[in-house]
Design a protein around this motif. Structure first.
Motif, PDB file in Angstrom:
ATOM      1  N   TYR A 182      50.589   8.449  -6.960  1.00  0.00           N
ATOM      2  CA  TYR A 182      52.044   8.485  -7.069  1.00  0.00           C
ATOM      3  C   TYR A 182      52.652   7.305  -6.322  1.00  0.00           C
ATOM      4  CZ  TYR A 182      51.814  13.074  -9.194  1.00  0.00           C
ATOM      5  OH  TYR A 182      51.557  14.110 -10.052  1.00  0.00           O
ATOM      6  N   LYS A 183      52.119   6.986  -5.136  1.00  0.00           N
ATOM      7  CA  LYS A 183      52.591   5.823  -4.383  1.00  0.00           C
ATOM      8  C   LYS A 183      52.369   4.547  -5.189  1.00  0.00           C
ATOM      9  CE  LYS A 183      50.984   5.276  -0.306  1.00  0.00           C
ATOM     10  NZ  LYS A 183      50.295   5.266   0.989  1.00  0.00           N
ATOM     11  N   ARG A 184      51.227   4.454  -5.821  1.00  0.00           N
ATOM     12  CA  ARG A 184      50.911   3.279  -6.632  1.00  0.00           C
ATOM     13  C   ARG A 184      51.893   3.152  -7.790  1.00  0.00           C
ATOM     14  NH1 ARG A 184      46.573  -0.112  -7.600  1.00  0.00           N
ATOM     15  NH2 ARG A 184      46.269  -0.795  -9.749  1.00  0.00           N
ATOM     16  N   HIS A 185      52.143   4.246  -8.480  1.00  0.00           N
ATOM     17  CA  HIS A 185      53.043   4.202  -9.627  1.00  0.00           C
ATOM     18  C   HIS A 185      54.477   3.889  -9.219  1.00  0.00           C
ATOM     19  CE1 HIS A 185      49.889   6.811 -11.824  1.00  0.00           C
ATOM     20  NE2 HIS A 185      49.561   5.547 -11.809  1.00  0.00           N
ATOM     21  N   ILE A 186      54.881   4.381  -8.076  1.00  0.00           N
ATOM     22  CA  ILE A 186      56.220   4.052  -7.578  1.00  0.00           C
ATOM     23  C   ILE A 186      56.287   2.568  -7.217  1.00  0.00           C
ATOM     24  CG2 ILE A 186      57.833   4.416  -5.661  1.00  0.00           C
ATOM     25  CD1 ILE A 186      56.946   7.425  -5.796  1.00  0.00           C
ATOM     26  N   ARG A 229      60.406  -3.484 -11.927  1.00  0.00           N
ATOM     27  CA  ARG A 229      61.850  -3.459 -12.123  1.00  0.00           C
ATOM     28  C   ARG A 229      62.506  -4.710 -11.574  1.00  0.00           C
ATOM     29  NH1 ARG A 229      62.968  -2.398 -15.926  1.00  0.00           N
ATOM     30  NH2 ARG A 229      63.966  -4.249 -15.850  1.00  0.00           N
ATOM     31  N   ILE A 230      61.998  -5.236 -10.472  1.00  0.00           N
ATOM     32  CA  ILE A 230      62.546  -6.482  -9.931  1.00  0.00           C
ATOM     33  C   ILE A 230      62.351  -7.619 -10.937  1.00  0.00           C
ATOM     34  CG2 ILE A 230      62.232  -8.254  -8.144  1.00  0.00           C
ATOM     35  CD1 ILE A 230      61.561  -5.856  -6.214  1.00  0.00           C
ATOM     36  N   VAL A 231      61.140  -7.768 -11.435  1.00  0.00           N
ATOM     37  CA  VAL A 231      60.839  -8.815 -12.418  1.00  0.00           C
ATOM     38  C   VAL A 231      61.660  -8.603 -13.690  1.00  0.00           C
ATOM     39  CG1 VAL A 231      59.028  -9.758 -13.924  1.00  0.00           C
ATOM     40  CG2 VAL A 231      58.513  -9.236 -11.537  1.00  0.00           C
ATOM     41  N   LEU A 258      55.612 -11.181 -19.315  1.00  0.00           N
ATOM     42  CA  LEU A 258      55.778 -10.801 -17.902  1.00  0.00           C
ATOM     43  C   LEU A 258      55.096  -9.471 -17.586  1.00  0.00           C
ATOM     44  CD1 LEU A 258      59.514 -11.822 -17.404  1.00  0.00           C
ATOM     45  CD2 LEU A 258      57.508 -12.951 -16.404  1.00  0.00           C
ATOM     46  N   TYR A 259      55.206  -8.511 -18.492  1.00  0.00           N
ATOM     47  CA  TYR A 259      54.595  -7.199 -18.256  1.00  0.00           C
ATOM     48  C   TYR A 259      53.072  -7.280 -18.253  1.00  0.00           C
ATOM     49  CZ  TYR A 259      53.632  -2.218 -18.552  1.00  0.00           C
ATOM     50  OH  TYR A 259      53.171  -0.951 -18.306  1.00  0.00           O
ATOM     51  N   TYR A 260      52.507  -8.033 -19.185  1.00  0.00           N
ATOM     52  CA  TYR A 260      51.053  -8.195 -19.223  1.00  0.00           C
ATOM     53  C   TYR A 260      50.557  -8.813 -17.915  1.00  0.00           C
ATOM     54  CZ  TYR A 260      46.381  -9.652 -20.489  1.00  0.00           C
ATOM     55  OH  TYR A 260      45.026  -9.840 -20.491  1.00  0.00           O
ATOM     56  N   VAL A 299      68.843  -0.831 -14.245  1.00  0.00           N
ATOM     57  CA  VAL A 299      67.902  -0.556 -13.156  1.00  0.00           C
ATOM     58  C   VAL A 299      67.577   0.935 -13.092  1.00  0.00           C
ATOM     59  CG1 VAL A 299      67.627  -0.498 -10.642  1.00  0.00           C
ATOM     60  CG2 VAL A 299      68.428  -2.576 -11.764  1.00  0.00           C
ATOM     61  N   ILE A 300      68.588   1.771 -13.147  1.00  0.00           N
ATOM     62  CA  ILE A 300      68.380   3.222 -13.044  1.00  0.00           C
ATOM     63  C   ILE A 300      67.596   3.752 -14.232  1.00  0.00           C
ATOM     64  CG2 ILE A 300      69.512   5.476 -12.853  1.00  0.00           C
ATOM     65  CD1 ILE A 300      70.060   3.745 -10.425  1.00  0.00           C
ATOM     66  N   THR A 301      68.042   3.423 -15.430  1.00  0.00           N
ATOM     67  CA  THR A 301      67.361   3.956 -16.616  1.00  0.00           C
ATOM     68  C   THR A 301      65.934   3.448 -16.707  1.00  0.00           C
ATOM     69  OG1 THR A 301      68.248   2.186 -18.026  1.00  0.00           O
ATOM     70  CG2 THR A 301      69.491   4.250 -17.951  1.00  0.00           C
ATOM     71  N   LYS A 302      65.725   2.180 -16.395  1.00  0.00           N
ATOM     72  CA  LYS A 302      64.378   1.621 -16.498  1.00  0.00           C
ATOM     73  C   LYS A 302      63.430   2.176 -15.437  1.00  0.00           C
ATOM     74  CE  LYS A 302      64.579  -1.484 -19.879  1.00  0.00           C
ATOM     75  NZ  LYS A 302      65.943  -1.481 -20.335  1.00  0.00           N
ATOM     76  N   MET A 303      63.923   2.409 -14.231  1.00  0.00           N
ATOM     77  CA  MET A 303      63.055   2.975 -13.185  1.00  0.00           C
ATOM     78  C   MET A 303      62.531   4.342 -13.622  1.00  0.00           C
ATOM     79  SD  MET A 303      62.616   1.003 -10.490  1.00  0.00           S
ATOM     80  CE  MET A 303      62.394   1.967  -9.019  1.00  0.00           C
ATOM     81  N   VAL A 304      63.408   5.159 -14.147  1.00  0.00           N
ATOM     82  CA  VAL A 304      62.998   6.492 -14.594  1.00  0.00           C
ATOM     83  C   VAL A 304      62.046   6.385 -15.785  1.00  0.00           C
ATOM     84  CG1 VAL A 304      63.818   8.657 -15.622  1.00  0.00           C
ATOM     85  CG2 VAL A 304      65.069   7.638 -13.709  1.00  0.00           C
TER      86      VAL A 304
END
Length: 151
Positions: free
Chosen positions: A5-9, A16-18, A119-121, A45-50
């Motif tokens: 969970y820590k890793r995923h957070i 999200r920063i990138v 960027l995601y890859y 930021v909010i929608t993407k974090m979730v």
């Protein structure tokens, strides 16, 4: 298990920063308005974090794409594609709502498909080489990681 969970957070926050910096830049360039770029970027930021956290949990639970030797390039590509679909739909919708123009939302969404896929890859590959939040890697993952690093 709890450490994942820590890793995923942590992955959610770094991505999200990138992702937000990319969205702000693209939105600014496409709309010609730096304030609109900031508004679109910070709103998502909010929608993407979730959404990203939920995406990570789903992929963690299905274990698809992990090979015998521990390499996961195909998995990272599949995760990249599925996340990009979710992320682009979110950005297009937010840009449309905030600008009032569906064409602007579409333009931002189309351009970001390309920038964010790359960027995601790269983000996934960096995290693949990190042990943060993992209790331990299996022996084949460690071997594969070491072999990959030496080539």
């Amino acid at each position: 298990m709890a450490k994942t969970y820590k890793r995923h957070i942590a992955k959610s926050v770094t991505w999200r920063i990138v992702g937000t910096l990319d969205t702000i830049t693209l939105s600014w360039v496409i709309t010609g308005n730096p304030w609109m770029g900031l508004k679109i970027g910070f709103t998502e930021v909010i929608t993407k974090m979730v959404l990203y956290y939920l995406h990570e949990r789903v992929w963690f639970n299905i274990k698809a794409g992990v090979t015998q030797n521990g390499d996961s390039r195909k998995r990272h590509i599949a995760k990249t594609v599925t996340w990009r679909i979710v992320g682009t739909l979110d950005t297009m919708t937010l840009a449309w709502i905030l600008t009032g123009n569906p064409v602007t939302g579409l333009k931002i969404g189309v351009v970001e498909v390309f920038t964010k896929m790359l960027l995601y890859y790269l983000h996934e590959r960096v995290w693949y080489h990190s042990d943060y939040g993992l209790e331990q890697r299996s022996s084949h993952e460690i071997k594969s990681k070491d072999e990959y690093s030496s080539t």
